[in-house]
Structures are given as structure tokens and as C-alpha cells.
Scaffold this motif. Structure first.
Motif, PDB file in Angstrom:
ATOM      1  N   ARG A   1      40.535  75.356 -12.217  1.00  0.00           N
ATOM      2  CA  ARG A   1      40.416  74.945 -10.828  1.00  0.00           C
ATOM      3  C   ARG A   1      39.360  75.826 -10.163  1.00  0.00           C
ATOM      4  N   ASP A   2      38.531  75.201  -9.372  1.00  0.00           N
ATOM      5  CA  ASP A   2      37.456  75.865  -8.675  1.00  0.00           C
ATOM      6  C   ASP A   2      37.500  75.371  -7.246  1.00  0.00           C
ATOM      7  N   ALA A   3      38.011  76.197  -6.342  1.00  0.00           N
ATOM      8  CA  ALA A   3      38.178  75.780  -4.954  1.00  0.00           C
ATOM      9  C   ALA A   3      36.865  75.930  -4.191  1.00  0.00           C
ATOM     10  N   ALA A   4      36.605  74.983  -3.304  1.00  0.00           N
ATOM     11  CA  ALA A   4      35.428  75.016  -2.450  1.00  0.00           C
ATOM     12  C   ALA A   4      35.825  74.550  -1.064  1.00  0.00           C
ATOM     13  N   ALA A   5      35.136  75.064  -0.058  1.00  0.00           N
ATOM     14  CA  ALA A   5      35.424  74.674   1.319  1.00  0.00           C
ATOM     15  C   ALA A   5      34.118  74.412   2.044  1.00  0.00           C
ATOM     16  N   THR A   6      34.164  73.507   2.998  1.00  0.00           N
ATOM     17  CA  THR A   6      32.984  73.185   3.793  1.00  0.00           C
ATOM     18  C   THR A   6      33.380  73.011   5.252  1.00  0.00           C
ATOM     19  N   VAL A   7      32.406  73.230   6.122  1.00  0.00           N
ATOM     20  CA  VAL A   7      32.572  72.935   7.540  1.00  0.00           C
ATOM     21  C   VAL A   7      32.058  71.519   7.736  1.00  0.00           C
ATOM     22  N   VAL A   8      32.930  70.630   8.177  1.00  0.00           N
ATOM     23  CA  VAL A   8      32.546  69.232   8.376  1.00  0.00           C
ATOM     24  C   VAL A   8      31.793  69.081   9.683  1.00  0.00           C
ATOM     25  N   SER A   9      32.330  69.676  10.735  1.00  0.00           N
ATOM     26  CA  SER A   9      31.655  69.610  12.036  1.00  0.00           C
ATOM     27  C   SER A   9      32.116  70.768  12.915  1.00  0.00           C
ATOM     28  N   GLU A  10      31.257  71.125  13.858  1.00  0.00           N
ATOM     29  CA  GLU A  10      31.571  72.174  14.830  1.00  0.00           C
ATOM     30  C   GLU A  10      31.227  71.653  16.220  1.00  0.00           C
ATOM     31  N   SER A  11      32.133  71.883  17.139  1.00  0.00           N
ATOM     32  CA  SER A  11      31.844  71.556  18.536  1.00  0.00           C
ATOM     33  C   SER A  11      32.267  72.750  19.384  1.00  0.00           C
ATOM     34  N   SER A  12      32.164  72.611  20.685  1.00  0.00           N
ATOM     35  CA  SER A  12      32.534  73.731  21.553  1.00  0.00           C
ATOM     36  C   SER A  12      34.041  73.952  21.608  1.00  0.00           C
ATOM     37  N   SER A  13      34.835  72.943  21.190  1.00  0.00           N
ATOM     38  CA  SER A  13      36.293  73.082  21.282  1.00  0.00           C
ATOM     39  C   SER A  13      37.006  73.132  19.932  1.00  0.00           C
ATOM     40  N   ARG A  14      36.327  72.666  18.850  1.00  0.00           N
ATOM     41  CA  ARG A  14      37.013  72.670  17.566  1.00  0.00           C
ATOM     42  C   ARG A  14      36.039  72.751  16.392  1.00  0.00           C
ATOM     43  N   VAL A  15      36.605  73.183  15.260  1.00  0.00           N
ATOM     44  CA  VAL A  15      35.872  73.260  14.000  1.00  0.00           C
ATOM     45  C   VAL A  15      36.668  72.457  12.980  1.00  0.00           C
ATOM     46  N   VAL A  16      36.045  71.448  12.387  1.00  0.00           N
ATOM     47  CA  VAL A  16      36.707  70.631  11.371  1.00  0.00           C
ATOM     48  C   VAL A  16      36.273  71.149  10.003  1.00  0.00           C
ATOM     49  N   VAL A  17      37.266  71.484   9.174  1.00  0.00           N
ATOM     50  CA  VAL A  17      36.988  72.041   7.846  1.00  0.00           C
ATOM     51  C   VAL A  17      37.626  71.172   6.767  1.00  0.00           C
ATOM     52  N   ALA A  18      37.094  71.284   5.567  1.00  0.00           N
ATOM     53  CA  ALA A  18      37.632  70.547   4.420  1.00  0.00           C
ATOM     54  C   ALA A  18      37.682  71.489   3.228  1.00  0.00           C
ATOM     55  N   MET A  19      38.649  71.241   2.362  1.00  0.00           N
ATOM     56  CA  MET A  19      38.802  72.054   1.166  1.00  0.00           C
ATOM     57  C   MET A  19      39.058  71.126  -0.011  1.00  0.00           C
ATOM     58  N   SER A  20      38.502  71.487  -1.170  1.00  0.00           N
ATOM     59  CA  SER A  20      38.699  70.696  -2.373  1.00  0.00           C
ATOM     60  C   SER A  20      38.734  71.632  -3.568  1.00  0.00           C
ATOM     61  N   TYR A  21      39.151  71.093  -4.707  1.00  0.00           N
ATOM     62  CA  TYR A  21      39.140  71.875  -5.934  1.00  0.00           C
ATOM     63  C   TYR A  21      38.739  70.980  -7.084  1.00  0.00           C
ATOM     64  N   GLU A  22      38.235  71.607  -8.129  1.00  0.00           N
ATOM     65  CA  GLU A  22      37.801  70.866  -9.295  1.00  0.00           C
ATOM     66  C   GLU A  22      38.923  70.875 -10.324  1.00  0.00           C
ATOM     67  N   GLN A  23      39.336  69.691 -10.732  1.00  0.00           N
ATOM     68  CA  GLN A  23      40.441  69.512 -11.678  1.00  0.00           C
ATOM     69  C   GLN A  23      39.881  69.276 -13.073  1.00  0.00           C
ATOM     70  N   PHE A  24      40.364  70.028 -14.021  1.00  0.00           N
ATOM     71  CA  PHE A  24      39.987  69.892 -15.422  1.00  0.00           C
ATOM     72  C   PHE A  24      40.864  68.833 -16.057  1.00  0.00           C
ATOM     73  N   ASN A  25      40.269  67.868 -16.735  1.00  0.00           N
ATOM     74  CA  ASN A  25      41.029  66.827 -17.418  1.00  0.00           C
ATOM     75  C   ASN A  25      40.566  66.741 -18.859  1.00  0.00           C
ATOM     76  N   CYS A  26      41.493  66.810 -19.768  1.00  0.00           N
ATOM     77  CA  CYS A  26      41.178  66.653 -21.185  1.00  0.00           C
ATOM     78  C   CYS A  26      42.061  65.537 -21.711  1.00  0.00           C
ATOM     79  N   ASN A  27      41.442  64.448 -22.100  1.00  0.00           N
ATOM     80  CA  ASN A  27      42.213  63.317 -22.604  1.00  0.00           C
ATOM     81  C   ASN A  27      42.948  63.725 -23.872  1.00  0.00           C
ATOM     82  N   GLY A  28      44.244  63.661 -23.845  1.00  0.00           N
ATOM     83  CA  GLY A  28      45.044  63.983 -25.010  1.00  0.00           C
ATOM     84  C   GLY A  28      45.517  65.418 -25.073  1.00  0.00           C
ATOM     85  N   CYS A  29      45.023  66.280 -24.184  1.00  0.00           N
ATOM     86  CA  CYS A  29      45.470  67.675 -24.201  1.00  0.00           C
ATOM     87  C   CYS A  29      46.857  67.775 -23.561  1.00  0.00           C
ATOM     88  N   ALA A  30      47.633  68.697 -24.045  1.00  0.00           N
ATOM     89  CA  ALA A  30      48.921  68.953 -23.408  1.00  0.00           C
ATOM     90  C   ALA A  30      48.643  69.612 -22.063  1.00  0.00           C
TER      91      ALA A  30
END
Length: 132
Positions: A65-94
């Protein structure tokens, strides 16, 4: 001769069933990564940087997992933020899901001041937490 042809037909049928099962359940072992959005759980200060925020979230994930965050928008009254992570998928792996706290830093154009931090995914204000 009829008995031999019955045996051959039977062996071919068994081979077809086994081959079909192998083909159906075969996994090529490809590894892929996909990015998933996650709700921001809290934010806090970044020592020494008044225009930065440390965003935190609890994530249930399997593999890397690799977490990342970004600022979506900034105004004088609020800051909108977003966060995501990178999911590892291996077909057939336990896979085993692991819960962990992820954090990522975002840099604002100006110090937060009295502005409200809002999560883009939920649309709700994010709570302040000085310590994780």
C-alpha cells in the motif's frame, strides 16, 4: 475392439475434463496495482511547516500500500482534500487483509488558519487530531 474404443473414449473424456478444469482455474500470476480512494479520518499539523497538513486514514488492505494525498481545492473558508492508496493485486495469490493507519502530507497555498478541512469522498469536515 469395441472395448478398446470405449477405453479410449473414456480416457479422452477424462482428459477433456481435467484439461478444462486446469484451463478454467489456471491463473497467470499477473500482478496489478490499482488506486483506491479512502476517506480522510483526521488531520494534524506538520512540525516546522505551517502551510502543510498531515492527513491520516485507517485502511484495510491486502498486499502493498502506498498512500497519497492531494488538495482538491482551496477557498477562503475551506480546504477540500482527498486521500488514496495503491492496492497490490496478484491473481491467484493468497491474500490476507491487514488494517493499518496511513498518513500522507499535503501542502497548502497558505496556512490553514480558520478554514475547515473537508474530505472529498464523504463531503464531511475532517476532525483535527494533534497526535495520531
Amino acid at each position: 475392439m469395441k472395448r478398446v474404443s470405449v477405453w479410449v473414449a473414456g480416457l479422452l473424456a477424462v482428459a477433456a475434463v481435467v484439461g478444462g478444469c486446469v484451463w478454467y482455474f489456471h491463473d497467470d500470476g499477473r500482478v496489478t496495482y490499482d488506486r483506491r480512494d479512502v476517506a480522510v479520518g483526521s488531520y494534524g499539523p506538520v512540525p516546522g511547516d505551517t502551510a502543510a497538513l498531515s492527513l491520516r486514514s485507517a485502511i484495510l488492505s491486502s498486499g502493498d500500500r502506498d498512500a497519497a494525498a492531494t488538495v482538491v481545492s482551496e477557498s477562503s473558508s475551506r480546504v477540500v482534500v482527498a486521500m488514496s492508496y495503491e492496492q497490490f493485486n496478484c491473481n491467484g495469490c493468497a491474500r490476507t487483509a491487514v488494517g493499518f493507519l496511513a498518513s500522507a502530507t499535503v501542502h497548502l497555498r497558505a496556512p490553514l488558519g480558520g478554514r475547515v478541512v473537508v474530505d472529498r469522498l464523504t463531503g464531511r469536515p475532517v476532525r483535527y487530531a494533534a497526535n495520531p
